[in-house]
Scaffold this active site. Structure first.
Site, PDB file in Angstrom:
ATOM      1  N   GLU A  35       0.846  -1.193   0.000  1.00  0.00           N
ATOM      2  CA  GLU A  35       0.000   0.000   0.000  1.00  0.00           C
ATOM      3  C   GLU A  35       0.882   1.244   0.000  1.00  0.00           C
ATOM      4  OE1 GLU A  35      -3.095  -0.170  -1.148  1.00  0.00           O
ATOM      5  OE2 GLU A  35      -3.638  -1.550   0.457  1.00  0.00           O
ATOM      6  N   HIS A  36       0.551   2.201  -0.852  1.00  0.00           N
ATOM      7  CA  HIS A  36       1.296   3.456  -1.018  1.00  0.00           C
ATOM      8  C   HIS A  36       2.703   3.222  -1.568  1.00  0.00           C
ATOM      9  CE1 HIS A  36      -1.613   6.334   0.717  1.00  0.00           C
ATOM     10  NE2 HIS A  36      -2.023   5.273   1.394  1.00  0.00           N
ATOM     11  N   THR A  37       2.945   2.051  -2.075  1.00  0.00           N
ATOM     12  CA  THR A  37       4.252   1.782  -2.683  1.00  0.00           C
ATOM     13  C   THR A  37       4.251   2.138  -4.169  1.00  0.00           C
ATOM     14  OG1 THR A  37       3.433  -0.468  -2.877  1.00  0.00           O
ATOM     15  CG2 THR A  37       5.034  -0.065  -1.130  1.00  0.00           C
ATOM     16  N   GLY A 123     -16.487   4.978  -1.868  1.00  0.00           N
ATOM     17  CA  GLY A 123     -15.647   5.292  -0.708  1.00  0.00           C
ATOM     18  C   GLY A 123     -15.121   4.065   0.014  1.00  0.00           C
ATOM     19  N   ALA A 124     -15.258   2.880  -0.600  1.00  0.00           N
ATOM     20  CA  ALA A 124     -14.831   1.652   0.066  1.00  0.00           C
ATOM     21  C   ALA A 124     -13.356   1.357  -0.163  1.00  0.00           C
ATOM     22  CB  ALA A 124     -15.679   0.482  -0.408  1.00  0.00           C
ATOM     23  N   GLY A 125     -12.695   2.188  -0.993  1.00  0.00           N
ATOM     24  CA  GLY A 125     -11.291   1.927  -1.303  1.00  0.00           C
ATOM     25  C   GLY A 125     -11.149   0.765  -2.273  1.00  0.00           C
ATOM     26  N   SER A 129     -13.244   4.796  -8.879  1.00  0.00           N
ATOM     27  CA  SER A 129     -12.722   5.859  -9.761  1.00  0.00           C
ATOM     28  C   SER A 129     -11.961   5.271 -10.943  1.00  0.00           C
ATOM     29  CB  SER A 129     -11.739   6.778  -9.033  1.00  0.00           C
ATOM     30  OG  SER A 129     -12.050   6.914  -7.706  1.00  0.00           O
ATOM     31  N   GLU A 161      -7.099  11.449 -13.296  1.00  0.00           N
ATOM     32  CA  GLU A 161      -7.238  11.523 -11.837  1.00  0.00           C
ATOM     33  C   GLU A 161      -6.335  12.628 -11.265  1.00  0.00           C
ATOM     34  OE1 GLU A 161      -8.659   8.321 -10.208  1.00  0.00           O
ATOM     35  OE2 GLU A 161      -8.320   8.907  -8.147  1.00  0.00           O
ATOM     36  N   ASP A 173      -4.270   1.169  -9.223  1.00  0.00           N
ATOM     37  CA  ASP A 173      -5.709   0.963  -9.396  1.00  0.00           C
ATOM     38  C   ASP A 173      -6.074   0.805 -10.870  1.00  0.00           C
ATOM     39  OD1 ASP A 173      -5.532   1.550  -6.759  1.00  0.00           O
ATOM     40  OD2 ASP A 173      -6.590   3.462  -6.850  1.00  0.00           O
TER      41      ASP A 173
END
Ligand code: GLA
Length: 383
Positions: A35-37, A123-125, A129, A161, A173
């Site tokens: 995550e965030h990588t 909004g569930a991640g 989008s 985005e 994503d």
């Protein structure tokens, strides 16, 4: 479930526009770990899921494009000259962003009529989008024969985005939604933007997503701030991205960066290593190791990278107390959305009922539980 969604979108399109559309289905995604990588040129392990956006689209011969958002029952018409993001434009900015970025790419699409709807909880991640962006870029690419590759299409979606929604996201994503493989997760190298599919079989365990149903304000600003911190540290180290850093490298910066910045950079280095360990554990069939890595990932996201929230931490703490859960962590950008849990198949219901009750008692509100299937990426479903 998707068949019903696709039928609904198609029939709404035919009623409104009296013609036969091209229909695209573009999925949302989960992420096993990493995550965030992605915006640090690192590794992630996402998968496309069996929930997504269905888009019906057809060329138009008048000088405007029309979009109907079926779930929201909102209609929007625009002219493709001089497109700009709209303040508080919601879903409109994703569509405008894709059209505008195709123009910037030198492949302007013509005008079109369209209807879309989705079944990814907002909004569930789970990247509704990216699914929306990809459905439009894929639909327009096919309709107007623009000749973009899938790789080019996801970069268009990502730019939409960045420039129209204002989130400086990585590529995970859009990649997972476009390139998903049935029953598999993708070990994605975000530098080369290439992936290796792994058939996923957690043996007597399966994935459970638990949605906190919260999305905290300012999560977009906080996301962009995290990215800036990572870039600041990699600039100081004179490297392209934190993927290239080791713990020793950031230790050498102690005194030059704040403790917060140090902890965030350390999280990225550790998380990147965890993705590699996770893929090795899958190769070795070491299911217990997977669970530990999930808990470690959450600990880093919460304590070091600081993108969790009370509700997510609570769900992960409850999972830790349950012997039938191997591991759990928050998933996606953070500040709300879902946790991903590895739960014993024959105890699935018991754990579900238990967690729903605990969450209700603690927060006086409901969480939602989903069971997802790993699925194929964006595709044409009716031609
Ligand atoms: C969001 C972004 C992704 C990724 C995740 C965190 O979903 O869109 O690019 O950074 O957060 O892993």
């Amino acid at each position: 479930m998707n068949k019903k969604l696709i039928r609904k979108v198609r029939s709404s399109f035919e009623t409104q526009f009296k013609s036969k559309p091209l229909v695209i289905f573009s999925p949302g995604r989960i992420n096993l770990i990493g995550e965030h990588t992605d915006y640090n040129d690192g590794f992630t392990f996402p998968a496309a899921i069996n929930k997504g956006i269905a888009l019906a689209i057809c060329k138009s011969d008048i000088n405007v494009s029309k979009v109907y958002a079926l779930n929201k029952e909102e209609f929007y018409e625009f002219n493709s000259e001089n497109i700009k993001p709209i303040t508080d434009g919601g879903w409109r900015n994703y569509v405008l962003g894709v059209v505008s970025e195709l123009q910037n790419f030198g492949k302007p699409p013509g005008n079109f009529n369209s209807v879309f709807a989705g079944n990814i909880p907002g909004g569930a991640g789970m990247s509704s989008s990216a699914a929306l962006e990809n459905s439009f870029v894929y639909g327009l690419n096919n309709l107007f024969e623009l000749g973009l590759t899938k790789h080019e299409m996801i970069l268009v979606s990502q730019k939409a985005e960045h420039n129209f929604v204002g989130v400086k996201c990585g590529v995970m994503d859009q990649y997972a939604s476009m390139f998903g493989v049935k029953k598999s997760a993708l070990l994605l190298d975000c530098r080369t933007i290439e992936s290796k599919p792994y058939k996923i079989d957690f043996k007597e365990y399966k994935l459970m997503l638990i949605n906190t149903n919260v999305k905290h304000d300012l999560s977009e600003t906080a996301y962009n701030d995290r990215r800036e911190t990572c870039e600041k540290v990699s600039n100081l180290l004179k490297i392209n991205a934190l993927r290239d850093a080791s713990k020793d490298d950031i230790d050498a910066l102690i005194g030059k960066i704040s403790d917060e910045e140090y902890q965030k950079a350390l999280y990225i280095i550790n998380e990147n290593n965890r993705v590699k360990q996770f893929s090795e554990a899958i190769d070795n069939g070491d299911i217990a190791a997977l669970g530990d890595l999930l808990y470690q990932s959450h600990e880093g996201l919460s304590a070091k990278y600081k993108v969790s929230c009370e509700e997510l931490d609570f769900l992960v703490d409850c999972a830790k107390e349950c012997p039938n859960v191997l591991g759990a962590r928050m998933m996606g950008g953070g500040f709300g959305g879902c946790t991903i849990n590895l739960v014993k198949k024959n105890e699935f219901k018991v754990f579900k009922n238990d967690i729903v009750r605990k969450f209700r008692t603690k927060f006086k509100k409901e969480c939602s539980v989903y069971n997802v299937k790993l699925s194929k990426g964006t595709k044409i479903v009716i031609n």
